[in-house]
Structure formats: structure tokens, C-alpha cells
Enzyme design. Structure first.
Site, PDB file in Angstrom:
ATOM      1  N   ILE A 264       0.898  -1.013   0.359  1.00  0.00           N
ATOM      2  CA  ILE A 264      -0.096   0.115  -0.085  1.00  0.00           C
ATOM      3  C   ILE A 264       0.870   1.088   0.092  1.00  0.00           C
ATOM      4  O   ILE A 264       2.095   1.172   0.709  1.00  0.00           O
ATOM      5  CB  ILE A 264      -0.921  -0.222   1.294  1.00  0.00           C
ATOM      6  CG1 ILE A 264      -1.881  -0.973   1.232  1.00  0.00           C
ATOM      7  CG2 ILE A 264      -1.486   1.310   1.569  1.00  0.00           C
ATOM      8  CD1 ILE A 264      -3.121  -1.252   2.233  1.00  0.00           C
ATOM      9  N   GLY A 265       0.443   2.301  -0.670  1.00  0.00           N
ATOM     10  CA  GLY A 265       1.238   3.418  -0.511  1.00  0.00           C
ATOM     11  C   GLY A 265       1.291   4.212  -1.929  1.00  0.00           C
ATOM     12  O   GLY A 265       1.036   3.437  -2.803  1.00  0.00           O
ATOM     13  N   LYS A 266       1.681   5.449  -1.882  1.00  0.00           N
ATOM     14  CA  LYS A 266       1.775   6.202  -3.146  1.00  0.00           C
ATOM     15  C   LYS A 266       2.801   5.954  -4.243  1.00  0.00           C
ATOM     16  O   LYS A 266       2.448   5.979  -5.362  1.00  0.00           O
ATOM     17  CB  LYS A 266       1.837   7.830  -2.743  1.00  0.00           C
ATOM     18  CG  LYS A 266       3.087   8.303  -1.865  1.00  0.00           C
ATOM     19  CD  LYS A 266       3.071   9.642  -1.414  1.00  0.00           C
ATOM     20  CE  LYS A 266       4.398   9.880  -0.698  1.00  0.00           C
ATOM     21  NZ  LYS A 266       4.593  11.375  -0.390  1.00  0.00           N
ATOM     22  N   GLU A 288      -2.049  -8.825  -1.748  1.00  0.00           N
ATOM     23  CA  GLU A 288      -2.582  -8.544  -0.472  1.00  0.00           C
ATOM     24  C   GLU A 288      -3.661  -7.843  -0.606  1.00  0.00           C
ATOM     25  O   GLU A 288      -4.767  -8.085  -0.191  1.00  0.00           O
ATOM     26  CB  GLU A 288      -1.546  -8.246   0.761  1.00  0.00           C
ATOM     27  CG  GLU A 288      -0.505  -8.961   0.870  1.00  0.00           C
ATOM     28  CD  GLU A 288       0.688  -7.909   1.429  1.00  0.00           C
ATOM     29  OE1 GLU A 288       1.165  -8.405   2.720  1.00  0.00           O
ATOM     30  OE2 GLU A 288       0.956  -6.657   1.394  1.00  0.00           O
ATOM     31  N   GLY A 382       3.139  -7.911   4.940  1.00  0.00           N
ATOM     32  CA  GLY A 382       3.390  -9.167   3.948  1.00  0.00           C
ATOM     33  C   GLY A 382       4.865  -8.807   3.275  1.00  0.00           C
ATOM     34  O   GLY A 382       4.963  -9.743   2.318  1.00  0.00           O
ATOM     35  N   LYS A 402      12.836  15.188   4.475  1.00  0.00           N
ATOM     36  CA  LYS A 402      12.585  16.245   5.455  1.00  0.00           C
ATOM     37  C   LYS A 402      13.405  17.363   4.904  1.00  0.00           C
ATOM     38  O   LYS A 402      14.140  17.263   3.704  1.00  0.00           O
ATOM     39  CB  LYS A 402      13.457  16.035   6.785  1.00  0.00           C
ATOM     40  CG  LYS A 402      12.747  14.817   7.686  1.00  0.00           C
ATOM     41  CD  LYS A 402      11.844  15.087   8.601  1.00  0.00           C
ATOM     42  CE  LYS A 402      10.904  13.901   8.577  1.00  0.00           C
ATOM     43  NZ  LYS A 402      10.243  14.140   9.932  1.00  0.00           N
TER      44      LYS A 402
END
Lengths: 505, 505
Positions: A264-266, A288, A382, A402
Site C-alpha cells: 500500500i502507498g503512493k 494482498e 506481507g 525532510k
């Protein structure tokens, strides 16, 4: 009683309130709950238990599929309702309690929890809470937007509470494939040889005598946060897409690639979106989580099938899916997470696994979980299941972050290891891609520093490597300096070294 | 020509000397050779190549099953005959060259090499060298004391050299089970559901046109070094045997335990010997290597079957086996190492894996490969294949070593991670056993320090943990001190801290 949603007469008198269900739990009980990456989680009973714990000195061990949605994990953490939590979480409040030692967290491979429960290496489950679309005429459960560990929980728990979610349409029946390998010593083969193979039942079979309560809700899943691709994620995606093109040209891959897994993620979303534009065809997923990009790829005709353990999508995608479910129903399957993440199936199918790293080092070891070696972020999820057994194990992250690029995500040594260099093939940052296949550690260091590190850190990393390799070793290190990037950041607010000249002089 | 050993007429004119065979290799070629833990290795052609390289500026990449016997790896290293070596070695001379950067070593999971070759993620093999008992009437190879990667090498290499070893009796025909999963995208299930299942052929099928030379030898395998159990290894074995008894009492295991895997070494041997004395029955192995203790357990009637990729035994056991092979023939099978070490089969059968650690840390991470984080010892071997997927993943080591216990093998943080805490269930030293199942990191630290650390290091480790946990974190660490044990040893010759009081004050 709702005869459409509860088609099994024996359950007639089982409907109770969430408050009543939450009252069943006793201190120190072990509860397994449905829910995988915010999909198909308990929306009534666990929140009611959090409320109960606000006024009562009581706690449980909570085992889920993966992360829960809404504010459930936060509420449970805030009201001290949990002693132990496994195998995954993503909540900031819970994370705080885990990191100050108030909640004991066990960070597990997502494929392994069911295995440990079946082997009795974890404590006996007192209760299972399972979200259901409806209960069929045999008393069995049609799950909702995830399967997770629900089938194992229902199989092993002493008692079962069912949460019927009336916001899920009846058409969900048929998208699940429930298979539990039978017990030792004669366990079955997991006979999946293609992403769309079905090997089990479309319901979770349960023992009706275990059901102690049925609770109704109509609360939808928490939507996934989607972020539009930015310059960095687009650059990462483009490096990876160019790599795939090269692999196709070399004849190692076809335009269908291999079955895809994406965390999951951008970044993962940007990569999958990129596939929609490239010259690919007949893509499949064996992953998943089904995300927005999965359905976009189906809409463009590039993806023909997707297997996962949950559907975790944005609010608009969720509504589109519920309203147009027939378009997708034959193209997806949701499996238990020990099947979606099975080592056996992942290696057999030859998955391309794409996961996000917190940091990686110049030798290709990856940290997916810990900030500065100590603070838990979310968990390994996973990523290990896929990375170890994938045809290609790919990790992505930005090279620095940052203000003023104070943090380098490419380091001399990772502060915590989740994936060893044995299990990592390809590393990608917005700077470029390091193809580590067939490379020894000293060769890896060169391509990782040159291709992946942020330009502002290359000299520092190279300097470390040069001095370490003069001392010798298969994987050259200077132990007293290995974490200097991390400790410098904690002390000065940046990993940047101001006085490199003194080392070089 | 030896018509009993070469039963295939087409090979009549292929018999050559080792010197002639070694002359085939050109600079930078990639050669795959049989040999797994000193068994069934090339005893003629590789040594001849080492001799050739003594007078010629030539090098190859050498891929084997695992370690080679005799002085072959040493000779190849000393004569600079190798650019690259994978996936495992145990030779001191080679280790020296690896650690000074002269030989590039790739340390691989033993199950993975065949996979990487089939996927073309490693370079094309120019030559395969395969030790054979004999060649049958179809031109196929009956292997000797190991299978290793031989079937994959023979399948993929452009050309094949066969070394017929006349010291191996014809009765070896039948103990091998050769199975190669077919290619992507429709690979076969590895349909082994019990240790004694056979799924393949008893010969390595080859394309006769690839065979360019047949070399005769009569040199036996190098014997395994066996060391009699001492006080420490006996103590470790006894802790583990007591644990198994407790698991049987709890009902989690039966007297047959689960299929056993044991790494090579005196501790594993002591544990297996201990099983002969305990109340166990119908034991089976599903391991990499059959050792002396395997056959001892068969002789006592406690072990009924053993599967592995090689037979690596002492000189006396080797002679006993060759002279009494019919007694054992039906009780053993040798498989390709991607099958003996297959994630799929290991998880399905529920293996108890026992492997040796160089060091482990208070959170359960294990280092199997690197001294002080930099110097390669042998390699990860199959320990990762088994640890990740085992029913029980057990690591053993002594708590401290060297004069005055200068080195603690239990540390604040391992200097290199091969097995993450996710994959480690049980740790054992001569001090005791830490059962990590169901424990979060802070709980793990307590039992590891109390049960496994040497008494002379407990206070130091506890002090580190206490101060780290005050700073917080899921896995509390003080990065600037995490390797102080290691650096203190390098500086002062002992990991012991003389001035603990100043930290405590």
C-alpha cells in the site's frame, strides 16, 4: 431479525447490541477480529469494547488480519483496552503506546499468524469477531471486503460474534475463496497454479453452536488515503517501468510481466498507474490488497484478474465498486491471508513484489519497520512473505526526506533489518534503480551509492565504504561508525556531515 | 572405456583426462559443479583447473551446490582461478580471499540458486561438471552422494563434463529423486506431502549432445569432521530434548515430533544423538544433509526415513554405508537442493529446523554468517530456507567462547542479520532455552538474557536493555552503543566491560 441477512433460523435469537457483545469479553481474553488494511473490520463490537474499557480496568490480546479502519485501534489504545496486539497496525496513537511499552506488539509476517494459531504456538482464541455480508441458510458467513484471518479465527475460537454489515451488497457472495490447509502431519497442497484458480469454498464455514451474538452495522469501510503522484513517486515509477521494458527486451519477461504484488502507498500506486500508460497487456495481480489502481488497470483493459485478501480503496472508488460490482465480480478473488501471502504460491507463480522501505543500506539490507532502529512504524506486513519468495523482489523509497534533505534513506547500515540482502533484487529511489542480481556486496555498494543515493549524501556514503573496505571483509563495515548517520540526525537534526574533509585528509 | 560405468554407446569416444577437461574453460566462463557439503563434488576437473590457473592468467565464476571437499576450494582460491563464487563455501583459504575482496562471493539461500539460474537472473552457464556413479543406457546420469544443483546445471549449461567416480557402488541407483519444477508461467506443484514421497526420476536426464567429456576418478568424498559431544554441546542438546518432552506433554507434539532438519555441526549432531536415548519413535528427517547421527538413529530403530540433498559422514560411517548400503537404501532419498530446501515443502510438512548461530541478540535476531559484521565465515546455507518456513525455528550456539569467555554470543544487537526476529522461535545455549513464541521484543529480551546469556555477561546486557528501554521504543536500542561489545573486543580482546559502575552510578 433481518431474514435476508440472516438466512439461518437457528440464529433468530442471537441478535444483540454491540454493547452486549463487548460485555462478553473478560480480562486477558484473546480475541481474533476480521479486518485487513482497514477493510472488513469490526465497526461495532471493538469500538464498543474500547468504550467499556474507558470505565473499567480490563484488557485483551487482539489479533487481526492487518490494520483496522476508523479510529478503532486509536480508541482501544487510548482506553488501555489492549495488553497485546498483533500482527500489524498503522495507527499513530497505538504506535505511541507500543513505543512507550504500554502495548506489547508482535510484528508478524502476515502469512504466519494463522500458522502460529493452528500450531498452538499462540494462546487459544476465546472469541472471534467476523464481519459478514450475510449468513446463509447453513449458518455460514459470506465475508465482506476482506478475508484476512477470519476463516482461521472462526475455525479455532471458542465463541463467535458476527457483525453483519448491511452496507455491503449481496453481490459480494462469490468473490471469496476460503481454503484452510488441513492439520499436520498430512497437510494439503495449496493447489493454486494461476492467480484466478479457486481451491476453496465461497463461504466461511462455521460451527453454529459457537455463535453467541450477531450485531448489525451499516458503517462502510474507512477509505484509503490516496495521494496524487508527485515528482518523486513519478520518478520512481518511471525508473521501474523502464526496467520492466528492458527486461521485456532481454526476453526475460513478456508484456504481461509476472503476477504483481504491490504494498500500500503512493509509490506502489504510481507504479501501477504507470503500467496503464505503458505497453503492457494481460496483467494479473496476486497481492494482498486491491487498490484504486487495480480497478483503473481493469478499466483500461490492461489487467485481466486480481487476487488479494482485501479491497482497500478511496471513497469514490468504493462507491463506484459497490454500484458497478457486476463489472468486476468475475475478475477478482479474495483469499485468506495465509493463502494470498503463501510462500508456496508466491514462489510457484513467480510474483513481482513491490514494497516500500523505510531505509536500505549500501549492501541491500532493508528496514521496513523501525525508525532509528527502535521505534515501530507499522509492521513488516506481507513484505517479507513476498520479498523472500518473489521472482523479483523490489523495494522503493525516496533517497532523502525532510527539510534540506536532512534524512538519507540510503545508509551505511540499516538500523533494523527486516529483509536481508539475500532477499532483495532491485532497489529504486527517485534518483535511479540498482539491479543487484548476481552482485556480491562490494559490487552492490557501488551501484546502490551511484544509482540510488541522494547526490548530497553520495560522497559521505562513498567515504564510509572506502574506509570500511580498506579494513577488509566480505561486507565491509566500521562498526563504531555504522550508525553515525542516525546518531548525527538525533543530535544535530541532519544526517549531513559538515567536516568530511577531516576524514579525507 | 568402462562398459559397466558408461552404458551409453554414443559416449564411447568421450573419455578424456581431467587435464583435457579443464582445458575447455575460457577466461570469465561460468561453471556449475556438483558438490554439496563436501559430497559428490568434482574431484578431478576442478583440481586440474586450479593447477592450470597456477601458470595461466585465467578465472571463472564457480557455482556449486554448497561446499566442496578436499582442498579444491583452497586450491582454486590460491591460484586465483575464481572471479566469483556462490552460493556457499567453508574453506579458510577461500574465506581469506573473499574477505580481502579478491574473490567476489555471493552468499545465497541454498534453495535459491537454481531458481535464479532458471529465471536467468544469473549469467548463462557455459559448463556443468557432474559427478556420476555411472551413465545408463539412455545416456542419463546416476548421481553419487549428493544431488545439489546438478540437475539444474545439467539442464541449463551449454556443455557438460561428467566425472564418473568408480568408488561409488552401483547400488546408489535408486536413492535419488530428481524433480525440476517446469518453467514459468505454469510451474508445477512440488507434490511432496511426506518425507518419503517420490515425485521425480531416479536419474538426471541430460541431452547427450551436450556431453563434451567424461573423466574417471576413484577418489572418495572428504570425510566429515566429527567431534564427540562435550559438556557444552551436551547441555544444549539436553535443554532442547527437555523442551521436546514438554511439547509432547502439552499435546503440541507426538513422540514422532515433526520431520527434522539439522545443520551440520557438533551441536546438531549432539541433539540428534540425544534423540536416540530419549522416548521418541518413528522419527523422520527432511533436511539438507544426512550425517552420522541420521544412520545411528536408523540403527536404533528410532528413525524410519530421511530425505536430504547429500550424505556427508565420517570416514568410518562412509565405509560402513558403502559396505551395507542395502540396509539403508529404502530409508533414504536424495533430492535437488531446491526441493530439499523448498519453502513450499518445509511449511507443508511442518519441519523442526535446528541451525547454528554465530551470535544472536536480546531481541532474537540471528547472525549466521559474519564475524564482527564484516568477515564472512561460511554463508547462510539452508538456514534461512528452513528458519523462515519451519514449524519450529531453533537456533543454537554457545553463550560465550574464547579464553576467559572473552566473546559473548548473546549481544545487544547482532552485527549482521541473517534471520530476523520474525523467523526465530527458540534460542538455546548451554545456559538454557528461550522460548520466544508469542513474545513481544521487550518480553524476548528478558527471557533471552535470563536463559541464554553467559552469567558473566548478564548484568552488562541487562544494563544495556534497561537504559535503552528508558529511552522508549518497540525494540529499545541505544544506537551509539549497540556494537560496543564488538568494538570493545576488537580494542581490548574481551567483550567484558570493566567499569559498569560508571554507567550505573
Amino acid at each position: 431479525m433481518n431474514p435476508e441477512r440472516i438466512q439461518f433460523q437457528k440464529y433468530e435469537d442471537k441478535v444483540i447490541s454491540a454493547h452486549q457483545a463487548a460485555a462478553f469479553f473478560k480480562d486477558k481474553m484473546v480475541v481474533g477480529s476480521s479486518g485487513f488494511t482497514k477493510a472488513g473490520d469490526s465497526k461495532a463490537v471493538l469500538p464498543a469494547f474500547a468504550l467499556r474499557a474507558e470505565h473499567e480496568d480490563i484488557g485483551i490480546t487482539l489479533i487481526t488480519g492487518a490494520s483496522l479502519g476508523h479510529t478503532t485501534d486509536a480508541d482501544l489504545a487510548r482506553t488501555n483496552a489492549l495488553y497485546k496486539r498483533m500482527p500489524f497496525q498503522v495507527d499513530p496513537v497505538m504506535r505511541g503506546k507500543i513505543n512507550n511499552g504500554e502495548i506489547l506488539f508482535i510484528d508478524q509476517h502476515l502469512s504466519e499468524t494463522a500458522e502460529l494459531l493452528e500450531n498452538k504456538h499462540l494462546a487459544q482464541l476465546d472469541f472471534a469477531i467476523i464481519e459478514a455480508t450475510y449468513i446463509d441458510t447453513n449458518g455460514h458467513i459470506i465475508p465482506t471486503t476482506s478475508v484476512g484471518n477470519s476463516a482461521t479465527f472462526a475455525h479455532l475460537a471458542n465463541k463467535i460474534i458476527i457483525e453483519i454489515n448491511t452496507s455491503i451488497p449481496f453481490e459480494f457472495k462469490g468473490i471469496h475463496d476460503i481454503f484452510i490447509p488441513t492439520h499436520y502431519p498430512n497437510r494439503d497442497v495449496i493447489n493454486i497454479t494461476a492467480s484466478d484458480d479457486r481451491i476453496g469454498s465461497d463461504v466461511i464455514r462455521i460451527d453454529p453452536d459457537k455463535v453467541v451474538g450477531i450485531v448489525f452495522t451499516e458503517i462502510p469501510d474507512s477509505p484509503a488515503q490516496t495521494t496524487a503522484p508527485d515528482a518523486k513517486t513519478t520518478a520512481i515509477a518511471n525508473h521501474l517501468l523502464a526496467f520492466f521494458e528492458k527486461e521485456i527486451q532481454s526476453g526475460r519477461l513478456t508484456k504481461s510481466l509476472m503476477p504483481l504484488q504491490a504494498g500500500i502507498g503512493k509509490v506502489a500506486n504510481a507504479v501501477l498507474s504507470g503500467l496503464a500508460k505503458g505497453d503492457f497487456e494481460n496483467l494479473v495481480m496476486y497481492s494482498e490488497v486491491l487498490q484504486d489502481s487495480t480497478f483503473e488497470l481493469m478499466d483500461t483493459g490492461k489487467m485481466t484478474f486480481a487476487s488479494a485478501s482485501s479491497i482497500t480503496v478511496s471513497e469514490s472508488c468504493y462507491q463506484h465498486l459497490l454500484n458497478n460490482f457486476d463489472q468486476y465480480k468475475d475478475k477478482i478473488v479474495l483469499r485468506p491471508q495465509n493463502i494470498s501471502n503463501s510462500a508456496e504460491v508466491i514462489r510457484r507463480l513467480g510474483i513481482i513484489g513491490i514494497n516500500t522501505a523505510i531505509e536500505f543500506d549500501i549492501y541491500g539490507n532493508v528496514n521496513s519497520t523501525h525508525i532509528s532502529g527502535t521505534k515501530m512504524m507499522n509492521g513488516i506486513g506481507g513484505s517479507g512473505d513476498f520479498a523472500r519468495n518473489a521472482y523479483l523482489s523490489i523495494f522503493v523509497t525516496q533517497s532523502a526526506s525532510k527539510d534540506g534533505n536532512a534524512i538519507s534513506h540510503v545508509l551505511p547500515m540499516v538500523s533494523h533489518t527486516d529483509h536481508t540482502e539475500h532477499d532483495v533484487d532491485i532497489l529504486v529511489t527517485e534518483q535511479g534503480l540498482a539491479d543487484l542480481r548476481g552482485l556480491a556486496p562490494r559490487e552492490r555498494a557501488k551501484v546502490i551509492i551511484e544509482n540510488c543515493a541522494h547526490p548530497e549524501y553520495r560522497e559521505q556514503l562513498q567515504d564510509y565504504y572506502n574506509r570500511a573496505s580498506e579494513r577488509g571483509g566480505h561486507t565491509p563495515h566500521i562498526l563504531e561508525e555504522a550508525f553515525n548517520f542516525h546518531t548525527r540526525y538525533l543530535e544535530t537534526g541532519t544526517m549531513k556531515q559538515n567536516c568530511l574533509a577531516t576524514y579525507e585528509g
